[in-house]
Design an enzyme around this catalytic site. Structure first.
Site, short mmCIF file in Angstrom:
data_model
loop_
_atom_site.label_atom_id
_atom_site.label_comp_id
_atom_site.label_asym_id
_atom_site.label_seq_id
_atom_site.Cartn_x
_atom_site.Cartn_y
_atom_site.Cartn_z
N SER A 148 0.82 -1.20 0.00
CA SER A 148 0.00 0.00 0.00
C SER A 148 0.87 1.26 0.00
O SER A 148 1.68 1.46 -0.89
CB SER A 148 -0.96 -0.04 1.19
OG SER A 148 -2.02 0.87 1.01
N ASP A 182 -5.69 -3.40 -2.41
CA ASP A 182 -4.69 -3.20 -1.38
C ASP A 182 -4.09 -4.49 -0.82
O ASP A 182 -4.80 -5.39 -0.38
CB ASP A 182 -5.34 -2.42 -0.24
CG ASP A 182 -4.33 -1.79 0.71
OD1 ASP A 182 -3.25 -2.36 0.88
OD2 ASP A 182 -4.63 -0.72 1.25
#
Length: 277
Positions: A39, A153
């Site tokens: 991320s 993510d």
């Protein structure tokens, strides 16, 4: 100096703290041989692996503010709260068509493949695609498509991928940076209560996944940022988070140097100057 891998975890705007950590490592001439990021850790780590300095990353962080914070209109009528095209244009400007194979530091980004539910480690191909896949936080950014596969993510399955770094460099020193830490310190209050519940539930899941896994890092730096909202990308917030990273790295620099077998107390730049005299 021993070889070492740097693992940078996710945490949205709290991830600006990674820049502060990199600033301190640069000060002491400590350059990782591998960076593994999830991320926001993938975003910062990927650009650093391309050759951006920590100072350049701080300058870029000031541009992220232009992407904007939460948008009610986007939430109601689109599949994300932030404009994916703006962050993509920013990345395209900074790293262009560079591939994983071309980075100055070996880099791996972690994402979640929605088609299969599996954790994916990007280490080849177009760098921009791998980073975009890793940072696609559900509800915040839309799912990212590569070929026929949809990604989101990496923090959903592995927000602090120490195990990935250990597998790639089993005999090396692993230093990880956790910008989320314990869930109790991350509970957020938002005006949009639906998003508040979703964000806090996601954070609870993410932090518990990290806690449930064995620690593969020789040193895990946990940066507490309870006053910084994950969705606040304003410049002043970025600066505060960067300073949190600087303070945390300074508090751990002695142990990092010991792990790496660096005995002198001066930074790398001073070492080079003194060796010439």
């Amino acid at each position: 100096m021993k070889k070492f891998a740097l693992v940078l975890g996710g945490g949205a705007s709290k991830g600006f703290a990674h820049i502060g950590v990199l600033k301190v490592l640069e000060k002491y001439g400590l350059k990782p041989d591998l960076i593994v990021g999830t991320s926001m850790g993938a975003l910062v780590g990927g650009m650093y692996a391309c050759g951006k300095s920590a100072q350049e990353l701080e300058t870029i962080a000031m541009k992220v503010n232009k992407i904007g914070n939460f948008s009610l209109i986007n939430t109601l009528f689109k599949d994300s709260m932030l404009n994916i095209n703006k962050i993509k244009r920013l990345l395209n400007k900074e790293i262009g068509e560079e591939s994983y194979e071309e980075t100055k530091i070996k880099f791996v980004s972690v994402a979640t493949e929605l088609n299969t539910g599996k954790e994916v480690h990007f280490s080849s191909g177009k760098l921009l695609d791998g980073i975009m896949a890793s940072i696609s936080i559900p509800c915040v950014f839309p799912r990212f498509k590569i070929g026929n596969n949809l990604y989101c993510d990496g923090g959903i399955l592995n927000n602090l991928p120490e195990d990935v770094a250990r597998e790639l460099m089993p005999e090396s020193v692993i230093v990880s940076v956790d910008v989320l830490g314990d869930y109790a310190k991350q509970v957020e209050k938002l005006k949009m209560k639906t998003m508040e519940s979703a964000l806090n539930a996601s954070t609870l899941m993410t932090t518990n996944v990290v806690k449930s896994k064995p620690q593969h890092a020789d040193l895990r730096i946990v940066i507490s940022q309870p006053s910084i909202s994950q969705m606040d990308f304003r410049n002043k917030t970025a600066i505060r988070s960067i300073n949190k990273g600087i303070n945390a790295a300074n508090s751990n620099i002695k142990q990092i140097k010991e792990l790496l077998g660096v005995r002198n107390e001066t930074n790398g730049k001073n070492n080079k100057k003194s060796s010439k005299n």
